[in-house]
Every structure is written in C-alpha cells, then in structure tokens.
Enzyme design. Structure first.
Site, mmCIF file in Angstrom:
data_model
loop_
_atom_site.group_PDB
_atom_site.id
_atom_site.type_symbol
_atom_site.label_atom_id
_atom_site.label_comp_id
_atom_site.label_asym_id
_atom_site.label_seq_id
_atom_site.Cartn_x
_atom_site.Cartn_y
_atom_site.Cartn_z
ATOM 1 N N PRO A 12 26.331 -21.296 -16.370
ATOM 2 C CA PRO A 12 25.243 -20.092 -16.239
ATOM 3 C C PRO A 12 24.633 -20.374 -15.034
ATOM 4 C CG PRO A 12 25.522 -20.135 -18.668
ATOM 5 C CD PRO A 12 26.106 -21.107 -17.813
ATOM 6 N N ASN A 13 24.209 -19.565 -14.039
ATOM 7 C CA ASN A 13 23.906 -19.695 -12.582
ATOM 8 C C ASN A 13 24.023 -20.719 -11.481
ATOM 9 O OD1 ASN A 13 22.226 -17.555 -13.497
ATOM 10 N ND2 ASN A 13 21.334 -18.320 -15.295
ATOM 11 N N ARG A 20 18.598 -21.678 -5.957
ATOM 12 C CA ARG A 20 17.445 -21.283 -7.523
ATOM 13 C C ARG A 20 16.138 -22.940 -7.681
ATOM 14 N NH1 ARG A 20 20.060 -22.620 -13.039
ATOM 15 N NH2 ARG A 20 18.609 -21.930 -14.743
ATOM 16 N N TYR A 25 16.471 -28.272 -9.444
ATOM 17 C CA TYR A 25 17.812 -28.794 -9.550
ATOM 18 C C TYR A 25 18.373 -29.090 -8.013
ATOM 19 C CZ TYR A 25 17.841 -25.871 -13.235
ATOM 20 O OH TYR A 25 17.587 -25.214 -14.631
ATOM 21 N N ASN A 77 29.116 -29.247 -16.650
ATOM 22 C CA ASN A 77 27.133 -29.138 -16.676
ATOM 23 C C ASN A 77 27.759 -27.498 -17.496
ATOM 24 O OD1 ASN A 77 24.773 -28.180 -16.297
ATOM 25 N ND2 ASN A 77 25.076 -29.035 -14.265
ATOM 26 N N ALA A 80 22.748 -23.514 -18.967
ATOM 27 C CA ALA A 80 22.545 -23.390 -20.039
ATOM 28 C C ALA A 80 23.007 -23.379 -21.860
ATOM 29 C CB ALA A 80 21.349 -21.324 -19.838
ATOM 30 N N GLU A 103 29.239 -34.998 -20.104
ATOM 31 C CA GLU A 103 28.071 -33.832 -20.409
ATOM 32 C C GLU A 103 27.802 -34.093 -18.399
ATOM 33 O OE1 GLU A 103 26.490 -31.599 -23.466
ATOM 34 O OE2 GLU A 103 24.718 -32.496 -22.468
ATOM 35 N N HIS A 105 23.894 -32.884 -16.061
ATOM 36 C CA HIS A 105 22.532 -31.896 -15.829
ATOM 37 C C HIS A 105 22.327 -32.814 -15.087
ATOM 38 C CE1 HIS A 105 23.337 -29.998 -19.629
ATOM 39 N NE2 HIS A 105 23.813 -30.877 -20.356
ATOM 40 N N ARG A 112 11.915 -31.320 -19.428
ATOM 41 C CA ARG A 112 11.438 -30.260 -19.153
ATOM 42 C C ARG A 112 11.042 -29.959 -20.887
ATOM 43 N NH1 ARG A 112 16.119 -27.124 -15.991
ATOM 44 N NH2 ARG A 112 14.458 -26.221 -16.083
#
Length: 150
Positions: A12-13, A20, A25, A77, A80, A103, A105, A112
């Site tokens: 998502p996103n 964003r 990012y 990725n 969320a 995975e 990111h 974070r």
C-alpha cells in the site's frame, strides 16, 4: 542457464513514491526503481522481473499464493502490511520452500516509530534489506539471485 523469474511485489501507498514523504522514502518512483532493477537483472543475466503493486492486502496474498511453479523467488515490500498482516505473512510462509522471498523497505523501519520495529512478514523470508531507499531493491535482487543460484 535457466531464466530466473522473480516477482516484485509492492504494498500500500507505494504507488505514491516520489511525492510521498520524500524525506523518509526518497524521490524515486516505483517506475524508476523498476527501471534500475531491470538494468541490474540485465547485468546479472538470465533474470526476468515482473512488477506488481496493490493497496489491497488480498491482491498481495493472492499473488504470493499463485507464485508456485511460475516464479523462482519474490522480492516484497509489504509496506504497512509488514506490521499488520498475518495474511501476507501466512501466504509467504505457505510458499517459502518453493518460492523464497526477500523483504525490502526503503527506510530503516527500526529507526522509525516503535510500531514499525516488528515485522510479521520477515520470519517467512530468507532475508530483509532496508534503509537504502530504492537501492534496497537492487541489494535484494542481488541477494535473491545469489541465493537461488547457490
């Protein structure tokens, strides 16, 4: 040499990359990351990539489950969903022996908010790469191909 087909999944996103929260990012878009990954795949030789992105958890789960027999590995990725989705984690676990996953990111999730420190999906993956913005995907591709080729 047999061609390795690798599925690159984005949660998502991530369709909003480039605009964003660039301070978190970076300014790369998914398209520019895909372009860089395809160039890397060309250098590695015998690697074919398929890119998908969805804001829907069910799409990711379906794509992971359908990867058997079609893909040698997955770069994911989960965004969320990393921290919230037992469904994505279970799907990765269900195919992990036949279709290993890495995975990825863009940010270092451990640096974070505390809620982002735990990954539900990482235990079903052979490795996790984070914190290098778009280059995280290149590192993941390199690592996955090395793993698959032994």
């Amino acid at each position: 040499m047999k061609t390795l087909k690798i599925l690159v999944l984005n949660g998502p996103n991530l369709n909003l990359l480039g605009t964003r929260e660039p301070e978190v990012y970076g300014t790369e878009t998914l398209d520019s990351i895909a372009k860089d990954m395809n160039a890397c795949a060309g250098r590695l030789g015998g690697v074919e990539l398929e890119f998908r992105q969805s804001n829907a958890e069910s799409d990711l789960i379906t794509w992971i489950g359908a990867a058997r027999g079609k893909f040698a590995g997955i770069i994911i990725n989960p965004a969320a969903f990393t921290h919230t989705s037992l469904g994505v984690a279970d799907a990765l676990k269900a195919v992990e022996k036949e279709v290993p996953a890495v995975e990825v990111h863009l940010s270092n999730t451990n640096a974070r908010e505390e809620i982002r420190h735990k990954s539900l999906t990482a235990p079903a993956c052979i490795g996790q790469i984070m914190g290098f913005k778009g280059y995280s995907y290149i590192l993941a591709l390199d690592a996955l191909v090395k793993h698959l080729r032994g």
